[in-house]
Design a protein around this motif. Structure first.
Motif, short mmCIF file in Angstrom:
data_model
loop_
_atom_site.label_atom_id
_atom_site.label_comp_id
_atom_site.label_asym_id
_atom_site.label_seq_id
_atom_site.Cartn_x
_atom_site.Cartn_y
_atom_site.Cartn_z
N GLY A 79 0.67 -1.44 -0.23
CA GLY A 79 -0.49 -0.05 0.02
C GLY A 79 0.68 1.43 0.20
N THR A 80 1.75 1.09 0.15
CA THR A 80 2.86 2.44 0.76
C THR A 80 3.79 2.60 -0.76
OG1 THR A 80 4.27 1.04 1.62
CG2 THR A 80 3.16 1.98 3.00
N LEU A 81 4.00 1.69 -1.42
CA LEU A 81 4.44 1.32 -2.98
C LEU A 81 3.96 2.75 -4.21
CD1 LEU A 81 5.50 -1.99 -3.86
CD2 LEU A 81 7.01 -0.64 -2.90
N PRO A 82 4.73 3.91 -4.27
CA PRO A 82 4.53 4.53 -5.52
C PRO A 82 3.78 3.93 -6.18
CG PRO A 82 6.72 4.88 -4.95
CD PRO A 82 5.77 3.72 -4.20
N LEU A 83 3.08 3.85 -7.31
CA LEU A 83 1.95 3.84 -8.61
C LEU A 83 2.40 4.92 -9.58
CD1 LEU A 83 -0.82 1.45 -6.99
CD2 LEU A 83 1.05 1.27 -7.25
N THR A 84 2.81 3.81 -10.93
CA THR A 84 2.38 4.91 -11.86
C THR A 84 1.55 4.48 -13.10
OG1 THR A 84 4.06 3.83 -13.37
CG2 THR A 84 5.61 5.91 -11.70
N SER A 85 1.77 4.47 -14.30
CA SER A 85 0.34 4.50 -14.95
C SER A 85 -0.53 4.05 -15.06
CB SER A 85 1.11 2.82 -15.22
OG SER A 85 2.48 2.60 -16.02
N GLY A 86 -0.83 5.24 -14.68
CA GLY A 86 -2.13 6.06 -13.83
C GLY A 86 -2.81 5.20 -12.71
N GLY A 87 -1.58 4.88 -11.78
CA GLY A 87 -1.72 4.54 -10.72
C GLY A 87 -1.62 3.47 -10.68
N ARG A 88 -1.73 2.48 -11.42
CA ARG A 88 -2.25 0.56 -11.64
C ARG A 88 -0.27 -0.43 -11.33
NH1 ARG A 88 -4.18 2.38 -16.77
NH2 ARG A 88 -2.25 1.13 -17.79
N ARG A 89 0.40 0.22 -11.81
CA ARG A 89 0.92 -0.78 -10.30
C ARG A 89 3.13 0.43 -10.38
NH1 ARG A 89 0.52 -2.65 -15.51
NH2 ARG A 89 2.04 -1.85 -17.26
N PRO A 90 3.51 -0.18 -9.88
CA PRO A 90 4.82 0.32 -8.78
C PRO A 90 6.05 0.46 -10.34
CG PRO A 90 4.75 -1.28 -8.38
CD PRO A 90 3.71 -1.60 -8.96
N LEU A 91 6.77 1.70 -10.52
CA LEU A 91 7.93 1.34 -11.28
C LEU A 91 9.03 0.32 -10.99
CD1 LEU A 91 8.78 4.99 -12.35
CD2 LEU A 91 8.23 2.73 -13.82
N VAL A 92 9.74 -0.47 -11.69
CA VAL A 92 11.14 -1.33 -10.97
C VAL A 92 11.52 -1.05 -10.02
CG1 VAL A 92 13.26 -3.20 -11.58
CG2 VAL A 92 11.22 -2.76 -13.22
N SER A 93 12.05 -0.07 -10.04
CA SER A 93 13.13 1.36 -9.28
C SER A 93 12.37 1.36 -8.27
CB SER A 93 12.79 3.05 -10.21
OG SER A 93 11.92 3.03 -10.40
N ALA A 94 10.90 1.32 -7.92
CA ALA A 94 9.96 1.80 -6.63
C ALA A 94 9.80 0.74 -6.41
CB ALA A 94 8.42 2.37 -7.06
N LEU A 95 10.67 -0.18 -6.71
CA LEU A 95 10.11 -1.65 -6.19
C LEU A 95 12.22 -2.28 -5.06
CD1 LEU A 95 8.25 -4.32 -7.88
CD2 LEU A 95 7.96 -3.25 -6.04
N ASN A 96 12.29 -1.76 -6.28
CA ASN A 96 14.07 -1.96 -5.80
C ASN A 96 14.39 -1.08 -4.73
OD1 ASN A 96 14.75 -3.01 -8.62
ND2 ASN A 96 15.53 -1.63 -9.59
N ALA A 97 13.80 -0.19 -4.58
CA ALA A 97 14.87 0.26 -3.51
C ALA A 97 14.04 -0.56 -1.73
CB ALA A 97 14.14 1.85 -3.74
N PRO A 98 12.61 -0.25 -2.16
CA PRO A 98 12.58 -0.38 -0.14
C PRO A 98 12.61 -2.45 -0.81
CG PRO A 98 10.41 -0.55 -1.61
CD PRO A 98 11.88 0.34 -2.84
N ASP A 99 12.84 -3.08 -1.67
CA ASP A 99 12.96 -4.70 -2.25
C ASP A 99 12.26 -5.20 -0.82
OD1 ASP A 99 14.24 -6.60 -3.30
OD2 ASP A 99 16.13 -6.56 -2.04
#
Ligand SMILES: [Zn+2]
Length: 301
Positions: A79-99
Motif C-alpha cells: 500500500g505504500t509503494l508509489p504507483l505509475t501508469s495511471g496508478g496501476r502499478r509501481p515502477l521497477v525502481s519503486a520496488l528496487n529501493a524498498p526491496d
C-alpha cells in the motif's frame, strides 16, 4: 472469508501465462522448503528469464504486481509503494529501493504444504490450462517431472464435503482445459491422439472413491494394485475416447471386467444407460454438496 485458493487460481485469465508462471515458481519454492516470503530482488533474479521467455511479458514486474491484485500474492508494504501508469502499478525502481518481501499468502502457503496432492493438482491444472504443451525449459525450472504414474493413488480428503469441493474444482479445471483445446482445434495437430486431461481423470477417480462405478459390479470393485491404487480404468461414457471431451461428468471409472462389459458385452447398450445414470447422480450429488465449500482444512497449522 477469501475465496478458496483453487477458485482464485481458476479465475486467472488464460490469455497471459506470466501469472501462472510466477505462481508455479512460488509453489515449487514452497514444496522445496524455501521461505514463504522472499525479497523482490531475489524473486526478480530467479524468475526474470523464465517470465521473459515463456510469459510473453517484460519480466518479473507485471506478474509480481498483478498476482497481488488477484489475491494470490502478498507484498509487504504494497500500500505504500508509489504507483505509475495511471496508478496501476509501481515502477521497477519503486520496488528496487524498498526491496519488499513477497510470496504466497500465508494460508495458501500452509495449505499447499499440508496437502501435497492439492499442490500437485494445482500445478498440473496451471500447466494444463496455461502452458500446454509444457515447454521443457519451464518443466525444468519449476521442478516439474511430468504427470505421475497411471495408477497414482488419489487420496480422498477427510470429509465428504471436502471431497465434493475438490471434485468441483478439478471439474472446473477440466472444463477450462477442454475449452482451451476446443479453441486450439483449428491448429493442425498432426493426427495425434488427444492427451487425457489429468484433472478430469483425477476428478473421476475421486468421485469413484476407489470403487468401480458400475452400481451392478459383480467383479472385484475394490481391488488394488501393488502401489495401493484402485484397479480402475477411466473411460468415456460415450465411447468416443479419441474425440470425446475430457470432462468428468462424461467419464467413468470401471474395474477391468466392467470396462470390458461396457465395450464388448452383448448387453452393453443397456449397461451404458445404467452407467450414465449412476454417473449423473453422483456428479449432481457432489455438485450440491461441494457448493460453497473450501477445498481443504487449515487445522493444525
Ligand atoms: Zn466393476
Amino acid at each position: 472469508m477469501p475465496s478458496s485458493l483453487t477458485s482464485r487460481i481458476d479465475g486467472l485469465s488464460i490469455q497471459h501465462p506470466h501469472r501462472p508462471l510466477l505462481l508455479l515458481w512460488a509453489i515449487d519454492q514452497a514444496l522445496r522448503g524455501r521461505p514463504r516470503l522472499q525479497h523482490w530482488s531475489v524473486i526478480r533474479e530467479e524468475t526474470d528469464a523464465l517470465l521473459a521467455e515463456y510469459g510473453r511479458s517484460d519480466g518479473a514486474l507485471y506478474p509480481f504486481w498483478v498476482l497481488h491484485l488477484n489475491g494470490l500474492w502478498e507484498i509487504e508494504g504494497a500500500g505504500t509503494l508509489p504507483l505509475t501508469s495511471g496508478g496501476r502499478r509501481p515502477l521497477v525502481s519503486a520496488l528496487n529501493a524498498p526491496d519488499p518481501l513477497a510470496g504466497l499468502p500465508p494460508e495458501d502457503h500452509a495449505l499447499l504444504l499440508a496437502d501435497r496432492q492439492l499442490a500437485d493438482e494445482i500445478t498440473e491444472s496451471l500447466l494444463e490450462r496455461h502452458l500446454d504443451p509444457v515447454p521443457a525449459g519451464v518443466a525444468a525450472r519449476i521442478g516439474w517431472h511430468g504427470p505421475g504414474p497411471a495408477d497414482e493413488v488419489v487420496v480422498s480428503p477427510s470429509s465428504p464435503e471436502q471431497t465434493a469441493a475438490r471434485y468441483r474444482s478439478l471439474k472446473r479445471s477440466a472444463h477450462a482445459s477442454a475449452e482451451r483445446r476446443g479453441e486450439d482445434r483449428s491448429a493442425p495437430v498432426g493426427g495425434e491422439r488427444p492427451k487425457r486431461t489429468r484433472s478430469a481423470r483425477r476428478a473421476v477417480l475421486l468421485r469413484s472413491g476407489g470403487r468401480c462405478e458400475n452400481p451392478g459390479c459383480l467383479g472385484h470393485p475394490d481391488e488394488l494394485t501393488d502401489r495401493g491404487a484402485p484397479l480402475l480404468e477411466v473411460d468415456h461414457l460415450n465411447g468416443l475416447a479419441a474425440t470425446g471431451e475430457d470432462v468428468p461428468e462424461l467419464m467413468i471409472a470401471l474395474c477391468p471386467n466392467c470396462h470390458a462389459l461396457k465395450g464388448r458385452g452383448r448387453h452393453r447398450h443397456r449397461l451404458l444407460e445404467v452407467l450414465a445414470a449412476a454417473v449423473a447422480e453422483k456428479d449432481a450429488a457432489l455438485e450440491r454438496l461441494g457448493a460453497g465449500m473450501q477445498e481443504a482444512p487449515h487445522s493444525g497449522l
